[in-house]
Write a protein that holds these residues in place. Structure first.
Motif, PDB file in Angstrom:
ATOM      1  N   ASN A  13       2.666  11.608  -9.067  1.00 15.71           N
ATOM      2  CA  ASN A  13       1.929  10.682  -9.932  1.00 15.71           C
ATOM      3  C   ASN A  13       2.087   9.229  -9.490  1.00 15.71           C
ATOM      4  O   ASN A  13       2.505   8.373 -10.257  1.00 15.71           O
ATOM      5  N   GLU A  14       1.744   8.969  -8.253  1.00 18.48           N
ATOM      6  CA  GLU A  14       1.897   7.632  -7.657  1.00 18.48           C
ATOM      7  C   GLU A  14       0.558   6.950  -7.357  1.00 18.48           C
ATOM      8  O   GLU A  14       0.479   6.123  -6.458  1.00 18.48           O
ATOM      9  N   GLU A  15      -0.485   7.264  -8.114  1.00 24.70           N
ATOM     10  CA  GLU A  15      -1.793   6.683  -7.823  1.00 24.70           C
ATOM     11  C   GLU A  15      -1.787   5.162  -7.892  1.00 24.70           C
ATOM     12  O   GLU A  15      -2.544   4.505  -7.182  1.00 24.70           O
ATOM     13  N   ARG A  16      -0.941   4.554  -8.685  1.00 21.73           N
ATOM     14  CA  ARG A  16      -0.892   3.093  -8.800  1.00 21.73           C
ATOM     15  C   ARG A  16      -0.270   2.431  -7.583  1.00 21.73           C
ATOM     16  O   ARG A  16      -0.576   1.292  -7.273  1.00 21.73           O
ATOM     17  N   ASN A  17       0.616   3.122  -6.887  1.00 22.47           N
ATOM     18  CA  ASN A  17       1.390   2.518  -5.804  1.00 22.47           C
ATOM     19  C   ASN A  17       1.044   3.007  -4.402  1.00 22.47           C
ATOM     20  O   ASN A  17       1.252   2.289  -3.426  1.00 22.47           O
ATOM     21  N   LEU A  22       0.952   3.071   1.775  1.00 12.66           N
ATOM     22  CA  LEU A  22       0.409   3.667   2.996  1.00 12.66           C
ATOM     23  C   LEU A  22      -0.310   2.641   3.867  1.00 12.66           C
ATOM     24  O   LEU A  22      -0.229   2.705   5.089  1.00 12.66           O
ATOM     25  N   LYS A  23      -0.978   1.685   3.257  1.00 16.99           N
ATOM     26  CA  LYS A  23      -1.606   0.616   4.039  1.00 16.99           C
ATOM     27  C   LYS A  23      -0.555  -0.178   4.798  1.00 16.99           C
ATOM     28  O   LYS A  23      -0.790  -0.611   5.922  1.00 16.99           O
ATOM     29  N   SER A  24       0.616  -0.370   4.186  1.00 12.88           N
ATOM     30  CA  SER A  24       1.658  -1.173   4.825  1.00 12.88           C
ATOM     31  C   SER A  24       2.294  -0.487   6.028  1.00 12.88           C
ATOM     32  O   SER A  24       2.885  -1.141   6.877  1.00 12.88           O
ATOM     33  N   ILE A  44      -2.990  12.830  -4.779  1.00 13.98           N
ATOM     34  CA  ILE A  44      -3.411  13.640  -3.627  1.00 13.98           C
ATOM     35  C   ILE A  44      -4.713  13.098  -3.046  1.00 13.98           C
ATOM     36  O   ILE A  44      -4.861  12.988  -1.821  1.00 13.98           O
ATOM     37  N   GLU A  45      -5.643  12.728  -3.890  1.00 10.93           N
ATOM     38  CA  GLU A  45      -6.922  12.167  -3.435  1.00 10.93           C
ATOM     39  C   GLU A  45      -6.688  10.903  -2.607  1.00 10.93           C
ATOM     40  O   GLU A  45      -7.290  10.717  -1.553  1.00 10.93           O
ATOM     41  N   ILE A  46      -5.795  10.051  -3.061  1.00  5.50           N
ATOM     42  CA  ILE A  46      -5.471   8.818  -2.325  1.00  5.50           C
ATOM     43  C   ILE A  46      -4.768   9.162  -1.019  1.00  5.50           C
ATOM     44  O   ILE A  46      -5.088   8.612   0.038  1.00  5.50           O
ATOM     45  N   ALA A  47      -3.831  10.073  -1.070  1.00  2.00           N
ATOM     46  CA  ALA A  47      -3.095  10.472   0.139  1.00  2.00           C
ATOM     47  C   ALA A  47      -4.042  10.983   1.220  1.00  2.00           C
ATOM     48  O   ALA A  47      -3.857  10.685   2.410  1.00  2.00           O
ATOM     49  N   LYS A  48      -5.067  11.722   0.842  1.00  2.00           N
ATOM     50  CA  LYS A  48      -6.020  12.287   1.805  1.00  2.00           C
ATOM     51  C   LYS A  48      -6.810  11.207   2.549  1.00  2.00           C
ATOM     52  O   LYS A  48      -7.359  11.480   3.618  1.00  2.00           O
ATOM     53  N   ASN A  83       9.544   5.151  -0.124  1.00  2.00           N
ATOM     54  CA  ASN A  83       9.088   5.527  -1.455  1.00  2.00           C
ATOM     55  C   ASN A  83       7.695   4.963  -1.687  1.00  2.00           C
ATOM     56  O   ASN A  83       7.347   3.906  -1.167  1.00  2.00           O
ATOM     57  N   ALA A  84       6.921   5.630  -2.505  1.00  2.00           N
ATOM     58  CA  ALA A  84       5.540   5.221  -2.736  1.00  2.00           C
ATOM     59  C   ALA A  84       5.422   3.854  -3.399  1.00  2.00           C
ATOM     60  O   ALA A  84       4.392   3.205  -3.282  1.00  2.00           O
ATOM     61  N   ASP A  85       6.455   3.390  -4.070  1.00  2.00           N
ATOM     62  CA  ASP A  85       6.384   2.071  -4.702  1.00  2.00           C
ATOM     63  C   ASP A  85       6.947   0.964  -3.813  1.00  2.00           C
ATOM     64  O   ASP A  85       7.155  -0.156  -4.263  1.00  2.00           O
TER      65      ASP A  85
END
Length: 136
Positions: A13-17, A22-24, A44-48, A83-85
């Motif tokens: 549940n990391e859609e906010r972060n 990943l851009k960084s 998952i959608e963002i990760a893809k 970490n995702a955040d």
């Protein structure tokens, strides 16, 4: 390649972060490994958008088991756990490739760099380490 990097993330549940994280790292990482522990949002959608290396792991209240699950998919010479955040500090991003070519790749060496966490005034220091199967 001597300085290839597998970035590994354990997420839920990391859609906010996730996108900022990943851009960084996308310019640095040769592969991005996402291990999801049961997201119910758009994680998952963002990760893809960044990788097809997305795996599911049933959370068992043991971070080390989830981390080792992510590490088993890492195929590059170096491993980054993030970490995702967190986001990679832009100054570290510029320096890491140059430093990797100078570091030995035995399990006793660790390259330290800075991570930024939104809302936190401090910088976190994290490591980038050689990928040695069987070491966890």
């Amino acid at each position: 390649m001597n300085d290839s990097i597998s970035a590994t993330l354990i997420v839920k549940n990391e859609e906010r972060n996730l996108s900022a994280c990943l851009k960084s790292i996308q310019a640095l990482a040769d592969e991005i490994i996402i291990v999801d522990t049961g997201s119910e949002d758009r994680t998952i959608e963002i990760a893809k958008q960044f990788t097809q290396h997305i795996f599911h792991f049933d959370w068992c209240d043991d971070y080390s088991k989830a981390r080792n699950e992510a590490l088993k998919y890492a195929t590059k010479k170096w491993v980054l756990i993030i970490n995702a955040d967190e986001t990679l500090d832009p100054q570290s991003l510029k320096k890491i490739p140059r430093y990797l070519s100078q570091f030995p790749t035995d399990p006793l060496h660790l390259l330290l760099f800075r991570l930024l966490t939104p809302g936190q005034p401090n910088l976190f220091v994290r490591g980038l380490f050689p990928n040695h199967q069987g070491i966890s």
